[in-house]
Design a protein around this motif. Structure first.
Motif, PDB file in Angstrom:
ATOM      1  N   PRO A 213       0.889  -1.253   0.062  1.00  0.00           N
ATOM      2  CA  PRO A 213       0.054  -0.176   0.135  1.00  0.00           C
ATOM      3  C   PRO A 213       0.868   1.254   0.025  1.00  0.00           C
ATOM      4  O   PRO A 213       0.316   2.350  -0.472  1.00  0.00           O
ATOM      5  N   ALA A 214       1.869   1.319   0.749  1.00  0.00           N
ATOM      6  CA  ALA A 214       2.969   2.501   0.806  1.00  0.00           C
ATOM      7  C   ALA A 214       3.417   2.707  -0.824  1.00  0.00           C
ATOM      8  O   ALA A 214       3.608   3.787  -1.064  1.00  0.00           O
ATOM      9  N   ALA A 215       3.760   1.696  -1.559  1.00  0.00           N
ATOM     10  CA  ALA A 215       4.369   1.740  -2.875  1.00  0.00           C
ATOM     11  C   ALA A 215       3.368   2.106  -3.707  1.00  0.00           C
ATOM     12  O   ALA A 215       3.745   2.602  -4.942  1.00  0.00           O
ATOM     13  N   ALA A 216       2.072   1.886  -3.642  1.00  0.00           N
ATOM     14  CA  ALA A 216       1.011   2.107  -4.604  1.00  0.00           C
ATOM     15  C   ALA A 216       1.172   3.405  -5.253  1.00  0.00           C
ATOM     16  O   ALA A 216       0.709   3.708  -6.463  1.00  0.00           O
ATOM     17  N   PRO A 217       1.600   4.691  -4.663  1.00  0.00           N
ATOM     18  CA  PRO A 217       1.489   5.915  -5.465  1.00  0.00           C
ATOM     19  C   PRO A 217       2.342   5.813  -6.603  1.00  0.00           C
ATOM     20  O   PRO A 217       2.633   6.984  -7.558  1.00  0.00           O
TER      21      PRO A 217
END
Length: 387
Positions: A213-217
């Motif tokens: 989720p943190a890498a999603a951007p």
């Protein structure tokens, strides 16, 4: 071996700091015992910060990783500051041996010159260490610098003049850096309007389940000719690298695993290649330059993505025009710059190895202590021009 060496270094650092800042500044008794116990607890916290997230996972790791890593930076600079003060201490030994309280001070008469000198040195070292770590913390957590670097390539077709490559490395998503960090980097890269984004390794310090989720951007990166990724050594610290490579491709990035592709401005071509990090050998995925550079357009220049600058030796042997790397963090915390520079052909910036140009970014994150001293983070935008 890494943890054995690190443990030995930490033991020496803490023993020396204890001697100068606890034993030399206190008399036997309760205060010395309390300070000794506190220093031991900080050592345990530091070890937990280094080992815990990797062995126990990232859930709940931030509460001990932040103070543990901050203490890591503090104890390093306490050690260095105390070392700098050693010549002063030795020069004042004759004065100390006279055994009288120093004149014109507020120190009680019962406190001898030796303890006064030790306490003065401890306060000075503490102030210097706190100042350096505070400044370094602000630098590390602040926005990366955007560096704009012109690069001349002799074989570049005029159609590629002005072609912009945004280079980012060593983002280090993990227990200390999360989604907000990636969002800022993505926004800053997009604002430069690059033609191509090169992410040259050490993106994550954890699993897809923990950091997906943190890498999603990253899916919001919007260069004209795509975003490309090669592995760094930290991608091989997780149990299985493949899920991350699949996740990055799902987010719209092209992973170059000893592969190449062609960037086109019809009829011109720019060769883009990428090799695995040297740590991939531990997973039977070593860098393979022959495979990565096979089938290139012979008249076109080649840009190689390779995490570690040291890989430029093989790139130069094969006629690569430009290698883009990270890994060094620019040294991250002075004076470690000198150790990194001794191990790599370049610390940061643009240099030349034989006929191959090498560009090394300082990285946009940090590893270990959230501190950068003399090595600010950066996102580099390289603008290609014909020679």
């Amino acid at each position: 071996m890494f943890f054995l060496i690190l443990g030995s270094i930490l033991a020496v650092l803490h023993a020396y700091v204890w001697k100068r800042m606890v034993k030399d500044t206190t008399r036997r008794g309760r205060l010395r015992r309390v300070l000794s116990a506190a220093l031991l607890a900080l050592l345990v916290l530091l070890i937990a910060a280094v080992v815990g997230p990797r062995t126990l996972g990232l859930d709940g790791a931030s509460w001990y990783a932040w103070p543990g890593y901050l203490w890591f930076a503090l104890v390093v600079y306490l050690f260095l500051a105390l070392l700098v003060l050693e010549p002063v201490r030795l020069a004042l030994r004759p004065w100390v041996k006279r055994g009288q309280p120093p004149p014109d001070t507020d120190e009680p008469a019962r406190v001898g010159r030796r303890m006064f000198l030790a306490r003065t040195g401890a306060v000075a070292a503490g102030a210097a260490a706190v100042g350096l770590v505070g400044t370094g913390l602000t630098t590390a957590l602040g926005s990366p610098n955007v560096l704009r670097v012109p690069v001349r390539l002799s074989r570049l077709d005029p159609a590629f003049t002005g072609f912009r490559i945004a280079v980012v490395s060593d983002i280090h998503l993990g227990p200390l850096l999360g989604r907000a960090h990636i969002e800022r980097i993505v926004r800053m890269i997009n604002e430069t309007e690059p033609d191509l984004v090169a992410v040259v390794g050490d993106l994550v310090d954890g699993t897809v389940a923990e950091l997906g989720p943190a890498a999603a951007p990253l899916r919001d990166l919007a260069p004209r000719d795509g975003t490309f990724f090669v592995t760094g050594n930290h991608e091989y610290f997780v149990e299985d690298t493949a899920p991350w490579l699949q996740e990055l491709e799902r987010l719209g990035m092209t992973v170059l695993r000893n592969e190449n592709t062609a960037i086109r401005r019809a009829p011109a071509v720019l060769n883009l290649a990428g090799v695995n990090d040297v740590a991939g050998a531990s997973r039977s995925q070593p860098p393979d330059f022959d495979k990565a550079l096979a089938g290139l357009a012979p008249a076109a220049p080649t840009v190689l993505l390779a995490h570690q600058p040291i890989q430029v030796a093989e790139a130069a042997q094969r006629g690569v025009d430009l290698q883009l790397s990270g890994h060094t963090h620019g040294g991250q915390m002075w004076p470690f710059h000198y150790a990194v520079a001794a191990a790599q052909p370049a610390l940061a910036g643009l240099s030349t190895v034989q006929d191959t140009q090498l560009y090394v970014t300082r990285g946009a994150g940090f590893w270990g202590p959230p501190v950068r001293v003399g090595a600010p983070p950066d996102i580099s935008v390289l603008t290609l021009t014909a020679d």
